[in-house]
Write a protein that holds these residues in place. Structure first.
Motif, PDB file in Angstrom:
ATOM      1  N   LEU A  18      88.733 110.336  35.084  1.00  0.00           N
ATOM      2  CA  LEU A  18      90.097 110.063  34.626  1.00  0.00           C
ATOM      3  C   LEU A  18      90.352 108.560  34.512  1.00  0.00           C
ATOM      4  N   ALA A  19      89.718 107.801  35.432  1.00  0.00           N
ATOM      5  CA  ALA A  19      89.885 106.348  35.406  1.00  0.00           C
ATOM      6  C   ALA A  19      89.280 105.763  34.125  1.00  0.00           C
ATOM      7  N   VAL A  20      88.138 106.315  33.732  1.00  0.00           N
ATOM      8  CA  VAL A  20      87.472 105.845  32.497  1.00  0.00           C
ATOM      9  C   VAL A  20      88.338 106.161  31.281  1.00  0.00           C
ATOM     10  N   ILE A  21      88.880 107.408  31.264  1.00  0.00           N
ATOM     11  CA  ILE A  21      89.748 107.799  30.139  1.00  0.00           C
ATOM     12  C   ILE A  21      90.979 106.887  30.089  1.00  0.00           C
ATOM     13  N   GLY A  22      91.549 106.622  31.274  1.00  0.00           N
ATOM     14  CA  GLY A  22      92.724 105.738  31.349  1.00  0.00           C
ATOM     15  C   GLY A  22      92.413 104.356  30.810  1.00  0.00           C
ATOM     16  N   LEU A  23      91.220 103.855  31.159  1.00  0.00           N
ATOM     17  CA  LEU A  23      90.810 102.521  30.702  1.00  0.00           C
ATOM     18  C   LEU A  23      90.661 102.497  29.177  1.00  0.00           C
ATOM     19  N   ILE A  24      90.071 103.567  28.643  1.00  0.00           N
ATOM     20  CA  ILE A  24      89.889 103.660  27.182  1.00  0.00           C
ATOM     21  C   ILE A  24      91.244 103.606  26.481  1.00  0.00           C
ATOM     22  N   PHE A  25      92.201 104.393  27.000  1.00  0.00           N
ATOM     23  CA  PHE A  25      93.510 104.426  26.345  1.00  0.00           C
ATOM     24  C   PHE A  25      94.291 103.125  26.544  1.00  0.00           C
ATOM     25  N   ARG A  26      94.042 102.439  27.673  1.00  0.00           N
ATOM     26  CA  ARG A  26      94.742 101.162  27.908  1.00  0.00           C
ATOM     27  C   ARG A  26      94.337 100.140  26.845  1.00  0.00           C
ATOM     28  N   PHE A  27      93.098 100.201  26.436  1.00  0.00           N
ATOM     29  CA  PHE A  27      92.626  99.262  25.401  1.00  0.00           C
ATOM     30  C   PHE A  27      92.534  99.939  24.029  1.00  0.00           C
ATOM     31  N   LEU A  50      95.218 116.436  30.279  1.00  0.00           N
ATOM     32  CA  LEU A  50      93.778 116.352  30.015  1.00  0.00           C
ATOM     33  C   LEU A  50      93.453 116.921  28.625  1.00  0.00           C
ATOM     34  N   ASP A  51      94.171 117.973  28.219  1.00  0.00           N
ATOM     35  CA  ASP A  51      93.980 118.524  26.867  1.00  0.00           C
ATOM     36  C   ASP A  51      94.232 117.440  25.822  1.00  0.00           C
ATOM     37  N   ALA A  52      95.348 116.722  26.025  1.00  0.00           N
ATOM     38  CA  ALA A  52      95.721 115.668  25.061  1.00  0.00           C
ATOM     39  C   ALA A  52      94.677 114.565  25.057  1.00  0.00           C
ATOM     40  N   ALA A  53      94.181 114.213  26.248  1.00  0.00           N
ATOM     41  CA  ALA A  53      93.172 113.151  26.343  1.00  0.00           C
ATOM     42  C   ALA A  53      91.894 113.559  25.609  1.00  0.00           C
ATOM     43  N   ILE A  54      91.453 114.804  25.827  1.00  0.00           N
ATOM     44  CA  ILE A  54      90.223 115.282  25.172  1.00  0.00           C
ATOM     45  C   ILE A  54      90.411 115.333  23.659  1.00  0.00           C
ATOM     46  N   TYR A  55      91.535 115.879  23.211  1.00  0.00           N
ATOM     47  CA  TYR A  55      91.807 115.941  21.765  1.00  0.00           C
ATOM     48  C   TYR A  55      91.744 114.547  21.143  1.00  0.00           C
ATOM     49  N   ASN A  56      92.387 113.592  21.828  1.00  0.00           N
ATOM     50  CA  ASN A  56      92.432 112.240  21.275  1.00  0.00           C
ATOM     51  C   ASN A  56      91.070 111.568  21.291  1.00  0.00           C
ATOM     52  N   LEU A  57      90.305 111.790  22.378  1.00  0.00           N
ATOM     53  CA  LEU A  57      88.966 111.195  22.440  1.00  0.00           C
ATOM     54  C   LEU A  57      88.084 111.741  21.325  1.00  0.00           C
ATOM     55  N   VAL A  58      88.171 113.051  21.097  1.00  0.00           N
ATOM     56  CA  VAL A  58      87.365 113.664  20.027  1.00  0.00           C
ATOM     57  C   VAL A  58      87.830 113.147  18.667  1.00  0.00           C
TER      58      VAL A  58
END
Lengths: 64, 291
Positions: free
Chosen positions: A2-11, B177-185
């Motif tokens: 989750l920390a990695v995902i948070g970092l990605i979205f922060r930048f 988490l669903d939103a995060a995965i969708y956006n990452l993809v």
């Protein structure tokens, strides 16, 4: 994780600038067949445009 | 048209009984069109990719069709969010969930996020603190478009950011988490395509159509039916209105008031239900002056 995902979205804006705006700008310049200043290649110009827009959006918190 | 005197003299309970009798005629009608629309719309949007990449369809045409696809993809999911296709525990429940999950792929909007926040919108419509869609409030049409664009900026507090706040408030941060995965993809695909030499295709088949579609959806599904979004309560928080592009152009939202009163009425039945209910709505003091 989750920390990695948070970092990605922060930048996010900066990553979007280099990850998408840069190649998009490069391909637009390439198709337009414009002569670029200082002997810049479309890719270098695209990276400059995308990187700059992304950096500004990152600092301002908005693209427009 | 004014409400008949006989209706105005009815009590609240009697009016409610009449309203429910009308609603009952429309609830539990299977929305064949919405189901076909969900899968056909997704299939067309997916088909655009090979068609454009193989040079069969010009990119500009793909862009126009993709923009339409994205704008049109939300409503079937909206039917699923209200269990209109099939209720929990019924034989066709899988179809309800499939429509809900699949139809909003072009919009990059996870079904669970859409459903939970939309139900909160119904519960708290027009409440500045609790309605997740309240950030679409604007003074007029152009301001509504500008507000929608501003709500999508990285540092914005409204739009999808208010959806995240809503999910935390109702105790469902796990759905983020669903939103995060969708956006990452989504961004992963965009970046991959762009760096493989298909940036224009990615921009015009997905990235820009998504922005256009989202603006259109927020304009007609959030802003227009609730404007000015100041009144609260069952009979005041939404309205009927005459849209510039008619009921189809506004994606059926001219009769949105019926949807808020009886969310399980399928979209295609709301015009009929509205005209049957109109005298009751007028007796209730609803905002129905323009239609």
């Amino acid at each position: 994780m989750l920390a990695v995902i948070g970092l990605i979205f922060r930048f996010g804006p900066l990553l979007f600038g280099f990850g998408f705006m840069a190649p998009l700008a490069a391909q637009i310049l390439e198709r337009a067949q414009w002569t670029l200043p200082f002997g810049l290649t479309p890719l270098l110009a695209g990276l400059s445009i995308g990187g700059l827009l992304g950096a500004v959006a990152q600092i301002r918190g908005r693209w427009i | 048209m004014t409400a008949p005197v006989s209706l105005k003299s009815l009590s609240e309970i009697e009016l409610m009984k009449l309203e429910r009798e009308i609603a009952r005629q429309h609830i539990d009608q299977f929305p064949y069109f919405a189901v076909a629309w969900a899968f056909a719309n997704l299939a067309v949007w997916l088909a655009l990719w090979p068609l454009v990449f193989m040079g069969i369809l010009p990119l500009w045409a793909g862009f126009l069709i993709a923009s339409f696809n994205v704008a049109a993809c939300y409503l079937p999911s909206h039917e699923a969010q209200h269990d209109i296709i099939a209720r929990p525990g019924t034989k066709l429940r899988w179809l309800n969930q499939a429509v809900g999950h699949l139809s909003t792929i072009p919009l990059v909007l996870p079904y669970r996020v859409a459903r939970l926040t939309h139900l909160e919108h119904h519960t708290h419509a027009n409440d500045p603190a609790l309605d997740p869609d309240h950030s679409t409030q604007a003074n007029g049409p152009l301001h509504a478009i500008w507000t929608s664009i501003q709500n999508r900026q990285p540092g914005a507090k409204g739009g999808l950011a208010s959806y995240a706040e809503t999910l935390k408030r109702i105790g469902r941060p796990d759905v983020l988490l669903d939103a995060a995965i969708y956006n990452l993809v989504f961004y992963g695909i965009l970046f991959g395509l762009a760096w493989s030499g298909f940036a224009l295709e990615a921009a015009l088949l997905w990235w820009l159509p998504r922005h256009i579609g989202m603006t259109y959806i927020q304009y007609y599904l959030s802003w227009a039916p609730h404007h000015p979004a100041t009144d609260k309560g069952r009979y005041r928080d939404t309205r009927s209105f005459r849209a510039l592009f008619g009921n189809i152009g506004s994606m059926g939202m001219q009769y949105h008031i019926v949807h808020h009163l009886h969310p399980r009425i399928p979209l295609y039945r709301t015009p009929m239900a509205y005209w049957q209910m109109r005298p009751i709505l007028e007796a209730r003091g609803c905002r129905i002056d323009t239609l």
